[in-house]
Scaffold this motif. Structure first.
Motif, PDB file in Angstrom:
ATOM      1  N   THR A  68       0.820  -1.210   0.000  1.00 11.64           N
ATOM      2  CA  THR A  68       0.000   0.000   0.000  1.00 11.64           C
ATOM      3  C   THR A  68       0.853   1.259   0.000  1.00 11.64           C
ATOM      4  OG1 THR A  68      -1.829  -1.114   1.137  1.00 11.64           O
ATOM      5  CG2 THR A  68      -1.782   1.282   1.252  1.00 11.64           C
ATOM      6  N   VAL A  69       1.983   1.226   0.702  1.00 14.27           N
ATOM      7  CA  VAL A  69       2.826   2.415   0.823  1.00 14.27           C
ATOM      8  C   VAL A  69       3.897   2.443  -0.277  1.00 14.27           C
ATOM      9  CG1 VAL A  69       4.375   3.714   2.324  1.00 14.27           C
ATOM     10  CG2 VAL A  69       2.411   2.517   3.309  1.00 14.27           C
ATOM     11  N   PHE A  70       4.738   1.400  -0.336  1.00 15.62           N
ATOM     12  CA  PHE A  70       5.849   1.421  -1.290  1.00 15.62           C
ATOM     13  C   PHE A  70       5.464   0.853  -2.654  1.00 15.62           C
ATOM     14  CE2 PHE A  70       7.917   1.969   2.743  1.00 15.62           C
ATOM     15  CZ  PHE A  70       8.980   2.820   2.452  1.00 15.62           C
ATOM     16  N   THR A  71       4.499  -0.022  -2.712  1.00 15.11           N
ATOM     17  CA  THR A  71       3.903  -0.571  -3.934  1.00 15.11           C
ATOM     18  C   THR A  71       4.775  -1.644  -4.590  1.00 15.11           C
ATOM     19  OG1 THR A  71       4.783   0.954  -5.608  1.00 15.11           O
ATOM     20  CG2 THR A  71       2.821   1.662  -4.378  1.00 15.11           C
ATOM     21  N   VAL A  72       4.128  -2.421  -5.436  1.00 11.26           N
ATOM     22  CA  VAL A  72       4.802  -3.488  -6.165  1.00 11.26           C
ATOM     23  C   VAL A  72       5.825  -2.920  -7.141  1.00 11.26           C
ATOM     24  CG1 VAL A  72       3.063  -3.598  -8.007  1.00 11.26           C
ATOM     25  CG2 VAL A  72       4.397  -5.632  -7.443  1.00 11.26           C
ATOM     26  N   ASP A  73       5.608  -1.705  -7.647  1.00 14.23           N
ATOM     27  CA  ASP A  73       6.576  -1.084  -8.564  1.00 14.23           C
ATOM     28  C   ASP A  73       7.899  -0.800  -7.863  1.00 14.23           C
ATOM     29  OD1 ASP A  73       4.791  -1.107 -10.712  1.00 14.23           O
ATOM     30  OD2 ASP A  73       3.901   0.801 -10.099  1.00 14.23           O
ATOM     31  N   PHE A  74       7.840  -0.394  -6.597  1.00  8.40           N
ATOM     32  CA  PHE A  74       9.067  -0.189  -5.829  1.00  8.40           C
ATOM     33  C   PHE A  74       9.824  -1.502  -5.684  1.00  8.40           C
ATOM     34  CE2 PHE A  74      11.149  -0.584  -1.692  1.00  8.40           C
ATOM     35  CZ  PHE A  74      12.068   0.461  -1.742  1.00  8.40           C
ATOM     36  N   LEU A  75       9.111  -2.582  -5.358  1.00 11.75           N
ATOM     37  CA  LEU A  75       9.769  -3.873  -5.216  1.00 11.75           C
ATOM     38  C   LEU A  75      10.375  -4.332  -6.528  1.00 11.75           C
ATOM     39  CD1 LEU A  75       7.092  -5.676  -2.981  1.00 11.75           C
ATOM     40  CD2 LEU A  75       9.241  -4.644  -2.244  1.00 11.75           C
ATOM     41  N   ALA A  76       9.666  -4.113  -7.637  1.00 10.62           N
ATOM     42  CA  ALA A  76      10.181  -4.513  -8.947  1.00 10.62           C
ATOM     43  C   ALA A  76      11.417  -3.710  -9.335  1.00 10.62           C
ATOM     44  CB  ALA A  76       9.098  -4.353 -10.004  1.00 10.62           C
ATOM     45  N   ALA A  77      11.508  -2.478  -8.849  1.00 11.10           N
ATOM     46  CA  ALA A  77      12.639  -1.621  -9.214  1.00 11.10           C
ATOM     47  C   ALA A  77      13.846  -1.809  -8.307  1.00 11.10           C
ATOM     48  CB  ALA A  77      12.201  -0.153  -9.179  1.00 11.10           C
ATOM     49  N   ASN A  78      13.726  -2.617  -7.271  1.00  6.72           N
ATOM     50  CA  ASN A  78      14.818  -2.796  -6.302  1.00  6.72           C
ATOM     51  C   ASN A  78      15.065  -4.283  -6.073  1.00  6.72           C
ATOM     52  OD1 ASN A  78      15.522   0.055  -5.005  1.00  6.72           O
ATOM     53  ND2 ASN A  78      13.317  -0.006  -5.336  1.00  6.72           N
ATOM     54  N   ASP A  79      15.742  -4.894  -7.030  1.00  2.17           N
ATOM     55  CA  ASP A  79      16.010  -6.330  -6.956  1.00  2.17           C
ATOM     56  C   ASP A  79      16.825  -6.709  -5.725  1.00  2.17           C
ATOM     57  OD1 ASP A  79      14.616  -6.844  -9.247  1.00  2.17           O
ATOM     58  OD2 ASP A  79      16.368  -6.750 -10.568  1.00  2.17           O
ATOM     59  N   ALA A  80      17.755  -5.853  -5.332  1.00  4.29           N
ATOM     60  CA  ALA A  80      18.598  -6.173  -4.182  1.00  4.29           C
ATOM     61  C   ALA A  80      17.766  -6.300  -2.910  1.00  4.29           C
ATOM     62  CB  ALA A  80      19.677  -5.104  -4.008  1.00  4.29           C
ATOM     63  N   ILE A  81      16.785  -5.418  -2.762  1.00  3.95           N
ATOM     64  CA  ILE A  81      15.942  -5.451  -1.571  1.00  3.95           C
ATOM     65  C   ILE A  81      15.070  -6.712  -1.565  1.00  3.95           C
ATOM     66  CG2 ILE A  81      13.971  -4.328  -0.463  1.00  3.95           C
ATOM     67  CD1 ILE A  81      15.214  -1.663  -1.141  1.00  3.95           C
ATOM     68  N   THR A  82      14.439  -7.004  -2.695  1.00  2.00           N
ATOM     69  CA  THR A  82      13.576  -8.194  -2.741  1.00  2.00           C
ATOM     70  C   THR A  82      14.397  -9.472  -2.603  1.00  2.00           C
ATOM     71  OG1 THR A  82      13.669  -8.140  -5.167  1.00  2.00           O
ATOM     72  CG2 THR A  82      11.797  -7.068  -4.105  1.00  2.00           C
ATOM     73  N   THR A  83      15.602  -9.494  -3.160  1.00  2.00           N
ATOM     74  CA  THR A  83      16.456 -10.672  -3.012  1.00  2.00           C
ATOM     75  C   THR A  83      16.828 -10.895  -1.557  1.00  2.00           C
ATOM     76  OG1 THR A  83      17.370 -10.394  -5.241  1.00  2.00           O
ATOM     77  CG2 THR A  83      18.636 -11.741  -3.691  1.00  2.00           C
ATOM     78  N   ALA A  84      17.192  -9.812  -0.855  1.00  2.00           N
ATOM     79  CA  ALA A  84      17.523  -9.928   0.570  1.00  2.00           C
ATOM     80  C   ALA A  84      16.319 -10.428   1.365  1.00  2.00           C
ATOM     81  CB  ALA A  84      17.993  -8.584   1.106  1.00  2.00           C
ATOM     82  N   LEU A  85      15.135  -9.912   1.034  1.00  2.00           N
ATOM     83  CA  LEU A  85      13.928 -10.352   1.733  1.00  2.00           C
ATOM     84  C   LEU A  85      13.656 -11.833   1.468  1.00  2.00           C
ATOM     85  CD1 LEU A  85      11.533  -9.600   3.499  1.00  2.00           C
ATOM     86  CD2 LEU A  85      10.337  -8.797   1.452  1.00  2.00           C
ATOM     87  N   LEU A  86      13.858 -12.284   0.248  1.00  2.00           N
ATOM     88  CA  LEU A  86      13.634 -13.689  -0.088  1.00  2.00           C
ATOM     89  C   LEU A  86      14.657 -14.586   0.589  1.00  2.00           C
ATOM     90  CD1 LEU A  86      12.722 -13.395  -3.866  1.00  2.00           C
ATOM     91  CD2 LEU A  86      11.192 -13.995  -1.989  1.00  2.00           C
ATOM     92  N   VAL A  87      15.896 -14.127   0.710  1.00  2.00           N
ATOM     93  CA  VAL A  87      16.921 -14.916   1.413  1.00  2.00           C
ATOM     94  C   VAL A  87      16.544 -15.089   2.885  1.00  2.00           C
ATOM     95  CG1 VAL A  87      19.315 -14.910   2.221  1.00  2.00           C
ATOM     96  CG2 VAL A  87      18.800 -14.362  -0.170  1.00  2.00           C
ATOM     97  N   VAL A  88      16.133 -13.987   3.521  1.00  2.00           N
ATOM     98  CA  VAL A  88      15.705 -14.065   4.922  1.00  2.00           C
ATOM     99  C   VAL A  88      14.488 -14.974   5.059  1.00  2.00           C
ATOM    100  CG1 VAL A  88      14.717 -12.738   6.824  1.00  2.00           C
ATOM    101  CG2 VAL A  88      16.670 -11.832   5.555  1.00  2.00           C
ATOM    102  N   ALA A  89      13.554 -14.852   4.121  1.00  2.00           N
ATOM    103  CA  ALA A  89      12.357 -15.696   4.160  1.00  2.00           C
ATOM    104  C   ALA A  89      12.728 -17.168   4.023  1.00  2.00           C
ATOM    105  CB  ALA A  89      11.395 -15.285   3.050  1.00  2.00           C
ATOM    106  N   GLY A  90      13.598 -17.486   3.059  1.00  2.00           N
ATOM    107  CA  GLY A  90      14.007 -18.878   2.879  1.00  2.00           C
ATOM    108  C   GLY A  90      14.718 -19.432   4.096  1.00  2.00           C
ATOM    109  N   ALA A  91      15.597 -18.625   4.704  1.00  2.00           N
ATOM    110  CA  ALA A  91      16.290 -19.069   5.915  1.00  2.00           C
ATOM    111  C   ALA A  91      15.315 -19.287   7.061  1.00  2.00           C
ATOM    112  CB  ALA A  91      17.351 -18.031   6.304  1.00  2.00           C
ATOM    113  N   SER A  92      14.313 -18.423   7.179  1.00  2.00           N
ATOM    114  CA  SER A  92      13.301 -18.584   8.230  1.00  2.00           C
ATOM    115  C   SER A  92      12.505 -19.870   8.032  1.00  2.00           C
ATOM    116  CB  SER A  92      12.348 -17.380   8.234  1.00  2.00           C
ATOM    117  OG  SER A  92      13.016 -16.196   8.583  1.00  2.00           O
TER     118      SER A  92
END
Length: 534
Positions: A263-287
């Motif tokens: 709602t705040v940063f939007t899917v476009d922000f996530l699509a434009a920042n691969d490093a951030i989404t990759t870090a989030l996915l790594v943390v998610a996978g480790a969890s």
């Protein structure tokens, strides 16, 4: 005038929280009736808000005379209405269990209502700073409720959570400060617009703000490796408090992660920042992997399901990081389903502790002989946690897994496949510890701790008879104290109250029934998904 439902829903439990303390000056046992009335009223408001969203879609309310984006806005849409209904119904159900399991006392019920009010406000707010305020209300009251039984172990667990929770709240507030510097506003929808108009998705200030907010919420959610407070808090808190925490506290923080991300940063922000989404996915996978593996290694029932929550919330974080419509649908379904399942599982664990003093896997030898309804309901909820269809647990995992595969096929790289693989491996770990639990229920030995078995001199404690309760190990959570006012019945044990047993069975049936509701759930969340991915 239906928008007035939003502030009133928040005000009811918060105002009611003052009454047990105030009236306690004259009446000793006034807390529980006040809490019961307030949470029942909240259930009615939650139902009315959900009905209004179903009929007319998203609606909002501006507090005071200041209109947004200057003033504070409360918002209800498909996502917040679903989580609000979960908060209201689980709060009322846990209150029924606490009536017999404890803790008791007017101060406890004041804290309980304040927590419920904080959870309600967190779900309904449309302002980033107001979200921080409600996160703090939830955190402070949770710290107090964990230590409600006044044992040293509970106080230590509460202190650990307080320290880490304060760090999480501070990180979140730093992120909000960066958002304000970048956009000049705190209203969620206005921030969304101002990021595009004033800053841009590649602005370092915007990127840093999202990173700090996610780091703070990760501590509140208990994602790996900042999950260390959760097992102790779940294990050492009173059983009723654990059921509430496991079902709602981290769930609403995960809701906040979805809300802020989309709602705040939007899917476009996530699509434009691969490093951030990759870090989030790594943390998610480790969890997902670490939580499942650690859960399979536990003997204490509450610690086992606490580590399980680390894995389940990792799946929700993975759904956020995938930035995929199907995965996000799975994350929202799993958010609701996990809250329901963990309420039922911790309610069942609390009932076994209350009725039989059983807190560890080895204490459960052939518990199904003596408590077939309790054991059966826990077994059904455990299988739903694994993701056995038809169940709400299966639906959430299925949508996330399909979304992960879709993400990899549409240019998402290996990250999507990686999330799908770790979900599969996690499911095997979950099957291992749930199968271990069921094996102890139905196939291992006879009797329960304290001599209740075929050769015991005491009468058999069955779902069709009476018997005493043995004490739990002090090393786990202190002895189980008798419940003097627990209702007695000819068909349930005197330490397993009929109301709690009915709630447990109803929760198990609901988890299965929702498993048939995949299309209905997708249709319910479709307006929100359409707005997010438009």
């Amino acid at each position: 005038m239906t928008d007035v439902l939003l502030p009133v829903a928040i005000a009811v439990p918060i105002v009611a929280a003052t009454l047990p303390i105030a009236l306690g000056l004259w009446y000793e046992d006034v807390g529980w009736p006040i809490a019961a009335v307030a949470t029942t009223v909240l259930v009615g408001f939650a139902g009315a808000i959900g009905a209004e969203v179903a009929l007319g879609g998203r609606f909002s309310h501006a507090l005071g005379t200041y209109q947004p984006p200057v003033g504070i806005e409360l918002v209800a849409d498909e996502l917040s209405a679903a989580v609000l209904v979960l908060v209201a119904t689980v709060s009322l159900a846990v209150l029924a269990f606490s009536r017999v399991a404890g803790p008791r006392g007017n101060p406890f019920y004041s804290g309980y209502l304040l927590l419920v009010g904080g959870l309600t406000g967190l779900v309904l707010t449309g302002d980033l700073f107001n979200l921080f305020v409600f996160l703090e209300i939830v955190g402070i009251t949770t710290y107090a409720l964990i230590a409600a039984d006044r044992s040293g172990a509970s106080a230590y667990a509460s202190l650990k959570y307080l320290v880490l929770g304060t760090v999480g709240a501070s990180l979140y507030l730093i992120g909000v400060g960066y958002v304000f510097l970048a956009t000049g506003t705190l209203n969620m929808l206005d921030v969304q617009a101002q990021i595009v108009e004033q800053a841009g998705y590649a602005d370092p200030l915007v990127q840093a703000s999202y990173a700090f907010i996610v780091a703070g919420l990760a501590l509140k959610i208990a994602l790996f490796p900042v999950h260390v407070w959760q097992p102790d808090a779940y294990q050492r808190a009173p059983d009723a408090v654990t059921a509430l925490m496991a079902a709602l506290v981290s769930t609403t923080s995960a809701y906040a992660l979805i809300r802020v991300s989309y709602t705040v940063f939007t899917v476009d922000f996530l699509a434009a920042n691969d490093a951030i989404t990759t870090a989030l996915l790594v943390v998610a996978g480790a969890s997902i992997l670490s939580g499942s593996a650690l859960a399979a290694m536990q003997s204490d029932l509450k610690r086992m399901f606490a580590y399980s929550s680390v894995a389940q919330f990792g799946m929700i974080a993975g759904a956020v990081g995938l930035a995929n419509e199907t995965a996000l649908l799975g994350g929202m379904v799993h958010l609701i389903g996990h809250g329901l399942l963990k309420f039922g599982l911790f309610l069942g664990v609390g009932m076994l502790s209350l009725g039989y003093g059983a807190r560890r896997i080895e204490d459960l030898a052939s518990v199904a002989r003596e408590a077939p309804y309790t054991a059966g309901a826990i077994a059904v909820l455990g299988l739903a946690l694994v993701g056995i269809p038809p169940s709400i647990g299966f639906l959430g995992k299925w949508y996330i897994g399909v979304g992960a595969v879709e993400s990899s096929l549409t240019g998402g790289g290996a990250a999507g496949v990686g999330i799908a693989v770790v979900i599969f491996v996690s499911t095997l770990f979950t099957l291992a510890y749930v199968a271990r639990l069921i094996e102890r229920f139905y196939f291992a030995g006879v009797g329960l701790p304290g001599g209740h078995g075929d050769d015991a001199s005491d009468p058999a404690v069955t779902d069709g008879g009476h018997g005493g309760a043995s004490e739990a190990s002090e090393a786990d959570a202190g002895p189980v104290s008798p419940v003097e006012d627990a209702p007695r019945s000819s068909w349930v044990p005197d330490r397993v109250p009929p109301a709690s047993l009915a709630l447990l069975v109803l929760t198990a049936l609901t988890a299965v029934a929702l498993g048939f509701g995949g299309f209905a759930l997708a249709e319910w969340f479709d307006p929100y998904l359409t707005e997010v991915f438009a």
